[in-house]
Design a protein around this motif. Structure first.
Motif, PDB file in Angstrom:
ATOM      1  N   HIS A   1       0.834  -1.205   0.000  1.00 58.24           N
ATOM      2  CA  HIS A   1       0.000   0.000   0.000  1.00 58.24           C
ATOM      3  C   HIS A   1       0.869   1.256   0.000  1.00 58.24           C
ATOM      4  O   HIS A   1       0.518   2.262  -0.629  1.00 58.24           O
ATOM      5  CB  HIS A   1      -0.933  -0.016   1.212  1.00 58.24           C
ATOM      6  N   THR A   2       2.008   1.196   0.694  1.00 58.49           N
ATOM      7  CA  THR A   2       2.917   2.347   0.694  1.00 58.49           C
ATOM      8  C   THR A   2       3.489   2.585  -0.694  1.00 58.49           C
ATOM      9  O   THR A   2       3.602   3.733  -1.148  1.00 58.49           O
ATOM     10  CB  THR A   2       4.053   2.121   1.706  1.00 58.49           C
ATOM     11  N   VAL A   3       3.868   1.508  -1.402  1.00 65.29           N
ATOM     12  CA  VAL A   3       4.388   1.635  -2.764  1.00 65.29           C
ATOM     13  C   VAL A   3       3.350   2.285  -3.669  1.00 65.29           C
ATOM     14  O   VAL A   3       3.661   3.181  -4.469  1.00 65.29           O
ATOM     15  CB  VAL A   3       4.809   0.254  -3.302  1.00 65.29           C
ATOM     16  N   VAL A   4       2.101   1.844  -3.560  1.00 66.18           N
ATOM     17  CA  VAL A   4       1.026   2.418  -4.376  1.00 66.18           C
ATOM     18  C   VAL A   4       0.840   3.899  -4.044  1.00 66.18           C
ATOM     19  O   VAL A   4       0.651   4.738  -4.938  1.00 66.18           O
ATOM     20  CB  VAL A   4      -0.286   1.636  -4.159  1.00 66.18           C
ATOM     21  N   GLU A   5       0.916   4.237  -2.774  1.00 68.62           N
ATOM     22  CA  GLU A   5       0.751   5.633  -2.357  1.00 68.62           C
ATOM     23  C   GLU A   5       1.866   6.518  -2.920  1.00 68.62           C
ATOM     24  O   GLU A   5       1.615   7.614  -3.442  1.00 68.62           O
ATOM     25  CB  GLU A   5       0.741   5.707  -0.831  1.00 68.62           C
ATOM     26  N   VAL A   6       3.135   6.050  -2.835  1.00 67.06           N
ATOM     27  CA  VAL A   6       4.260   6.828  -3.367  1.00 67.06           C
ATOM     28  C   VAL A   6       4.158   6.952  -4.876  1.00 67.06           C
ATOM     29  O   VAL A   6       4.379   8.029  -5.448  1.00 67.06           O
ATOM     30  CB  VAL A   6       5.596   6.168  -2.959  1.00 67.06           C
TER      31      VAL A   6
ATOM     32  N   ARG B   1      11.405  11.476  -0.628  1.00 67.66           N
ATOM     33  CA  ARG B   1      10.839  12.804  -0.902  1.00 67.66           C
ATOM     34  C   ARG B   1       9.360  12.871  -0.512  1.00 67.66           C
ATOM     35  O   ARG B   1       8.868  13.898  -0.064  1.00 67.66           O
ATOM     36  CB  ARG B   1      10.978  13.126  -2.390  1.00 67.66           C
ATOM     37  N   HIS B   2       8.669  11.759  -0.709  1.00 73.75           N
ATOM     38  CA  HIS B   2       7.234  11.718  -0.392  1.00 73.75           C
ATOM     39  C   HIS B   2       6.999  11.701   1.113  1.00 73.75           C
ATOM     40  O   HIS B   2       6.063  12.357   1.613  1.00 73.75           O
ATOM     41  CB  HIS B   2       6.608  10.480  -1.038  1.00 73.75           C
ATOM     42  N   ASP B   3       7.826  10.941   1.841  1.00 68.07           N
ATOM     43  CA  ASP B   3       7.671  10.829   3.292  1.00 68.07           C
ATOM     44  C   ASP B   3       8.981  11.269   3.942  1.00 68.07           C
ATOM     45  O   ASP B   3       9.955  10.510   4.000  1.00 68.07           O
ATOM     46  CB  ASP B   3       7.343   9.378   3.668  1.00 68.07           C
ATOM     47  N   LEU B   4       9.025  12.507   4.426  1.00 70.24           N
ATOM     48  CA  LEU B   4      10.257  13.074   4.970  1.00 70.24           C
ATOM     49  C   LEU B   4      10.699  12.375   6.251  1.00 70.24           C
ATOM     50  O   LEU B   4      11.872  12.466   6.640  1.00 70.24           O
ATOM     51  CB  LEU B   4      10.062  14.576   5.230  1.00 70.24           C
ATOM     52  N   SER B   5       9.787  11.678   6.918  1.00 67.70           N
ATOM     53  CA  SER B   5      10.142  10.993   8.166  1.00 67.70           C
ATOM     54  C   SER B   5      10.699   9.586   7.927  1.00 67.70           C
ATOM     55  O   SER B   5      11.204   8.954   8.855  1.00 67.70           O
ATOM     56  CB  SER B   5       8.919  10.901   9.081  1.00 67.70           C
ATOM     57  N   ALA B   6      10.631   9.094   6.690  1.00 64.09           N
ATOM     58  CA  ALA B   6      11.082   7.737   6.386  1.00 64.09           C
ATOM     59  C   ALA B   6      12.602   7.668   6.346  1.00 64.09           C
ATOM     60  O   ALA B   6      13.273   8.621   5.954  1.00 64.09           O
ATOM     61  CB  ALA B   6      10.500   7.271   5.056  1.00 64.09           C
ATOM     62  N   LYS B   7      13.144   6.529   6.749  1.00 67.47           N
ATOM     63  CA  LYS B   7      14.575   6.278   6.695  1.00 67.47           C
ATOM     64  C   LYS B   7      14.903   5.470   5.435  1.00 67.47           C
ATOM     65  O   LYS B   7      14.060   4.747   4.898  1.00 67.47           O
ATOM     66  CB  LYS B   7      15.036   5.508   7.934  1.00 67.47           C
ATOM     67  N   GLU B   8      16.154   5.587   4.995  1.00 67.05           N
ATOM     68  CA  GLU B   8      16.565   4.884   3.775  1.00 67.05           C
ATOM     69  C   GLU B   8      16.445   3.369   3.930  1.00 67.05           C
ATOM     70  O   GLU B   8      16.006   2.675   3.014  1.00 67.05           O
ATOM     71  CB  GLU B   8      18.000   5.260   3.414  1.00 67.05           C
TER      72      GLU B   8
END
Length: 661
Positions: A413-418, A433-440
């Motif tokens: 679902h996250t892949v679809v959202e991005v 870039r889509h989720d600034l709080s996400a880690k690499e």
């Protein structure tokens, strides 16, 4: 010719005028006959669409054998051949080695010894050398050959060698093969592995029709030549037995072929004997709810007749297996208590019980089964899926079977959202870039998920720069991937105790019996079968704990003292540490939470409650929880940090880098 000396004869085998080596004259005649009689459409039938069944070696022979007289087929001895083409790319080579080890396992020869690998010329061949020759092959052919009268052969090797020699003639090439004979079932059979290369080193392509029909007919010819054709008496006895069978029979196949355009089949036959068979079988099918007499002598067959009868036959074989395994252990169960576990059913619930037996449900595809004597008092047959996905399981041990269900994950679902916010594309950079709080590291788990889906289904496309093209139906693609994974492994198997029930009663460690008695969510135990055995074992275990001072009485009720499981585990750990100290000549040092550990992984040790790893250091050793990531790394340098009951591991000598939980 002006002089006789001008003629110089060349002795040797006649060559093909076309210059093609290995093309026999008979094969050319057969191919020409097929084309003349069927052209683009087959033997006397209208042209059909392209199926690919005639691509590859042996196509002409396969079609001729498939079209031969049906009466001759009645006389012929019956042989079943199962075929499979296995791709060797990726993990296929490891699977090929595992399959070769499996077919040579213990107990498959007549004297109960391991299977002996043989070839065209030698009774014992080196399987490793065969696999080394196959290094780089695109594919591998696997066959199981089982003659109905195979028990009349003292040795199956001559039969297999003659069949393979006949195949070489039909296919026009030498074959590199090995085989093992199995005598551990009611029908002796042979496993044959053929390399995917011809005698010129090119990819071997065998026509589908030859694999489906040609091999079987060639094997039947050889067996009929050895044992003679079936007599009238044998044929009639077999057909009479088929009338009452709860499985698909040759009578059913003939009835299905004779169904008319109106969807009905008649009971009449020119032969009084065959008419009696048809009537008897139709009456049997009527009682099973699979046929209806619409008018005298004319019947309508159920649309799902073939599928239903096949399923009934499969269930019948499973029940026989369960009866045989339980009787061998003197653990008879009522027929109503023999259950075929269906994990795909919405009502499927987890089951806990003892492993009675394990084996292969499908030898060709390496699908395994377990027979579980469960705490609900019933005995369950469980298909646990592909063998390479299941760790070795102890017979007599206690396990929990949990059905798996196919469903999309949060990452999908996250892949679809991005992708929806990035023009249908996904990458680590786009995610960050889509989720600034996400880690690499978190975004990379999504890439690994996409790669897994791509490898299995091929439905996801990756661009050269590493960007993924996400289709609008990506969630459907992810669900299809999960469904395929569930088909490969429909259940998860959790080992609750490697110790059989009787050995848990006096064990000095924390056992499954102790955990069940201490748990407030323990499963109910039926007063029958294994459930009753567990009740009795718990009573005996409680007496042992009372003698050890680990149980207290409260208001006429016996309860485990607080911390008894920890005390029991520590007691067993100290005993094992002492034994290992004497064996290794090193002192034992207990590791505490937060402490780092680095050393050589020596072995795995099974306790009553779990597994531990032995880590040897320069002057001492320590014991830490075992994790699956350590499998295959015995003898290597490892390092990690103990955190509570878990530990994070790094394999090999390295500085920094990611740890593996």
């Amino acid at each position: 010719m002006s002089e006789d000396d001008d003629f110089e004869p060349r002795l040797g085998r006649m060559r093909s005028p076309s210059g093609r080596r290995g093309v026999k004259y008979l094969n050319r005649v057969l191919a020409a006959t097929i084309l003349a009689r069927g052209g683009a459409g087959g033997l006397g039938r209208a042209a059909r669409g392209f199926t690919g069944s005639r691509i590859g070696r042996g196509a002409g022979v396969g079609r001729v054998l498939a079209a031969r007289d049906q009466f001759a087929a009645y006389r012929q001895r019956r042989v079943i051949i199962k075929s499979r083409i296995v791709k060797l790319a990726g993990k296929g080579s490891a699977g090929a080695r595992a399959h070769l080890r499996y077919i040579q396992r213990d107990g498959v020869s007549p004297d109960g010894q391991p299977g002996r690998l043989y070839g065209a010329e030698h009774d014992q061949v080196d399987g490793r050398a065969f696999l080394d020759r196959a290094e780089g092959d695109r594919q591998q052919f696997r066959f199981i050959v089982s003659a109905e009268d195979g028990d009349q052969y003292e040795d199956l090797k001559p039969l297999v060698r003659r069949l393979m020699a006949q195949m070489e003639e039909d296919l026009g090439t030498r074959l590199d093969w090995v085989a093992v004979d199995h005598h551990n079932t009611g029908h002796p059979h042979s496993h044959i592995i053929v390399r995917g290369k011809d005698d010129r080193g090119k990819d071997l392509v065998i026509a589908r029709e030859y694999m489906a029909v040609g091999m079987r007919e060639r094997a039947a010819e050889i067996v009929s030549l050895d044992l003679g054709p079936r007599t009238d008496l044998e044929i009639k006895d077999q057909l009479r037995r088929e009338v009452e069978r709860d499985r698909l029979t040759s009578i059913d196949r003939r009835l299905l072929r004779d169904v008319g355009a109106d969807g009905q089949v008649g009971a009449a036959d020119r032969s009084p004997f065959h008419q009696a068979l048809r009537v008897g079988r139709l009456r049997k099918l009527e009682r099973m709810g699979l046929a209806d007499e619409v008018r005298p002598g004319h019947w309508h067959l159920a649309d799902d007749l073939e599928a239903t009868l096949r399923e009934l036959g499969k269930r019948g074989d499973i029940v026989k297996t369960m009866h045989r395994e339980m009787a061998a252990r003197d653990q008879a169960r009522a027929p109503a208590d023999l259950v075929i576990h269906s994990p795909v059913s919405p009502q499927a619930a987890p089951i806990t019980g003892r492993i009675v037996a394990r084996g292969l449900a499908d030898e060709l595809n390496d699908r395994r089964y377990l027979i579980i004597d469960a705490t609900d008092g019933r005995t369950h047959y469980v298909d646990i899926g592909r063998g390479e996905a299941i760790e070795p399981l102890p017979e007599g041990g206690v396990v929990r079977i949990q059905p798996r269900h196919a469903e999309t994950r949060k990452t999908d679902h996250t892949v679809v959202e991005v992708a929806a916010a990035s023009g249908g594309r996904y990458s680590v950079d786009l995610h960050l870039r889509h989720d600034l709080s996400a880690k690499e590291a978190y975004a990379e788990t999504h890439v690994r998920r996409l790669e897994a889906i791509r490898r299995v289904t091929g439905a996801v496309e990756r661009e050269p720069d590493g960007t993924w093209i996400i289709a609008p139906n990506h969630l459907d693609q992810a669900l299809a991937y999960e469904q395929k994974q569930v088909r490969a492994m429909p259940v998860t198997v959790q080992v609750l105790s490697a110790l059989p029930l009787d050995r848990q009663i006096g064990a000095d460690g924390a056992t499954w019996l102790d955990r069940e008695m201490a748990s407030s969510k323990a499963e109910p135990l039926r007063e029958a079968g294994f459930g009753q055995e567990v009740r009795e074992a718990q009573a005996r275990r409680r007496q042992w704990l009372i003698a050890e001072g680990l149980v207290r009485e409260e208001e006429d009720r016996e309860t485990l003292r607080p911390g008894v499981l920890t005390a029991l585990r520590r007691r067993e750990l100290q005993r094992v540490a002492g034994q290992l100290s004497d064996e290794l000549g090193l002192g034992y040092v207990e590791l505490r939470s937060g402490q780092p550990v680095e050393g050589t992984l020596r072995r795995l040790v099974s306790l009553s409650s779990d597994k531990i790893a032995v880590i040897e250091r320069s002057c001492d050793f320590t014991l830490v929880p075992w994790r699956p990531v350590l499998d295959g790394h015995v003898g290597q340098q490892v390092s990690g940090v103990l955190r509570g009951d878990g530990i994070s591991w790094a394999i090999g000598r390295q500085r920094g880098g990611p740890a593996v939980e």
